[in-house]
Scaffold this motif. Sequence first.
Motif, PDB file in Angstrom:
ATOM      1  N   SER A  39      35.557 -14.686  17.939  1.00 36.92           N
ATOM      2  CA  SER A  39      35.314 -14.719  18.406  1.00 36.92           C
ATOM      3  C   SER A  39      33.547 -13.466  18.093  1.00 36.92           C
ATOM      4  O   SER A  39      32.825 -14.205  18.942  1.00 36.92           O
ATOM      5  N   GLU A  40      34.285 -12.483  17.541  1.00 35.41           N
ATOM      6  CA  GLU A  40      32.634 -11.960  17.221  1.00 35.41           C
ATOM      7  C   GLU A  40      31.809 -12.475  15.726  1.00 35.41           C
ATOM      8  O   GLU A  40      30.763 -12.092  15.881  1.00 35.41           O
ATOM      9  N   PHE A  41      32.331 -12.857  14.961  1.00 34.64           N
ATOM     10  CA  PHE A  41      31.823 -13.737  13.900  1.00 34.64           C
ATOM     11  C   PHE A  41      31.857 -15.169  13.559  1.00 34.64           C
ATOM     12  O   PHE A  41      33.128 -15.952  13.830  1.00 34.64           O
TER      13      PHE A  41
END
Length: 451
Positions: free
Chosen positions: A191-193
């Motif tokens: 979800s972040e990277f």
Amino acid sequence: MPKSRYFIAVICLAALLMTLSGCFSMTADELYSLPQASKVYLNLQKEISKVLAGGAEYSPPTAGSNRQTVQHKDLDGDGNNEAIAFFRTTEDKPLKIHILKLVDGAYQTVDVIEGLGTAIESIRYADMDGDGFSELIVGWQMSAAVLQMSIYSIKNYQHYQMKSADYTEITLNDMNGDGKTDVIALRLPSSEFPGEAELFTLTADGEINSYKAQLSKGIESISRIFRGALSDSTPAIFVEGGYSGSVITDILTWRYSDFINVSVSSSSGVSESTLRSYQIYSTDNDKDGILEVPLPRLLISASDTPYYVIDWFTFDKYGHADEVFTTYHNNSDGWYLFLPDDWKNNITVRRDDTVSGERTLIFSYITDDYIAGADTDTNNEKPFLKIYTLSGDNRDDRAKLPGRFELLSQQQGDTIYAAEILAPIADITVNATILRESFRPLYPEWSTGVL
């Protein structure tokens, strides 16, 4: 034989047996006793037993090619194998990797690497800087969803963690052509990277350098990883994964002192040129060291069943693709065919399985007008070849029916493959020699599935 000669022969044979009998003065128990373990092996077992007696239990790697509880590798290049043993304890750092070295004919523990987590996921050995000492690339299972990779120097058996990184998969390869092994950690997107590949190299003075390349945006899984070469002989890693129900290939290589994905589109961030819905994977079809990427092409057919040919492409380090050949894959019958250039674009196929124990695929020639849709008369499909997959007790007889010939010199289990050339077609060339040279059995690695 005269009696005198017979008695002389008997006396000589008896004397010979009496002479040799001293060499075989063994008891029955000695003849049937099991081989005795060497002192070195017994010593190793003794050292390992000490660890187990202290409350440890075996905990070998759970994945990768090195899964033995005790592994033997020459880590320092002296010609003797060290023993590497894997344990779990109840201590704060529960996972232990013991390195035992042969000293004066006996194994001694010379180093212990400790780690956190629930298991040792994998271990790899590679001399990354060319100094003769292998580095250890250890995957630690931190939790059900988290994997942590550590690269250790064990020079002089004083381990030192040089690098740590999260990963989904690990592979090794010499990416920059310097003759040393590099480590590549692959990570799926979160979800972040974004999804990425990270290359780690080790310099002669012990410094780790890292380089990152993006994987296709939206890649969902990594199903297979291949090491191979590009068409210009540049080393590459082929990462094949799931993408919205399809298969995609990211091609990672070293170019201009950087680690890049040569197949990804700069505008979309996706390797669109390798995206296919048909689940077949890259391979080195002609065994020349260069990996080919498959792109299925739907054939025009009057049948409701879709039939495909596979166009195979090679890529260079600039991402340029060249079509090298086309194959037809018959997965259900276990064979494939390299299609001659003069008829690979003007064919269609259909099945005929009306005869018990005889599965038949019929190749037909179609004109350019029919392909373009200008001619819709299906009678213009001209059958020119039948390939039979024969089973059952009378398969040998059916392979020898008039007009038929076998395609393989050796029978594949209980199956015989045979062919029959039908009416000649002026625009294509087909004969028994071409077919035998182009026909191949289909091995399991061609099938759909995961690594």
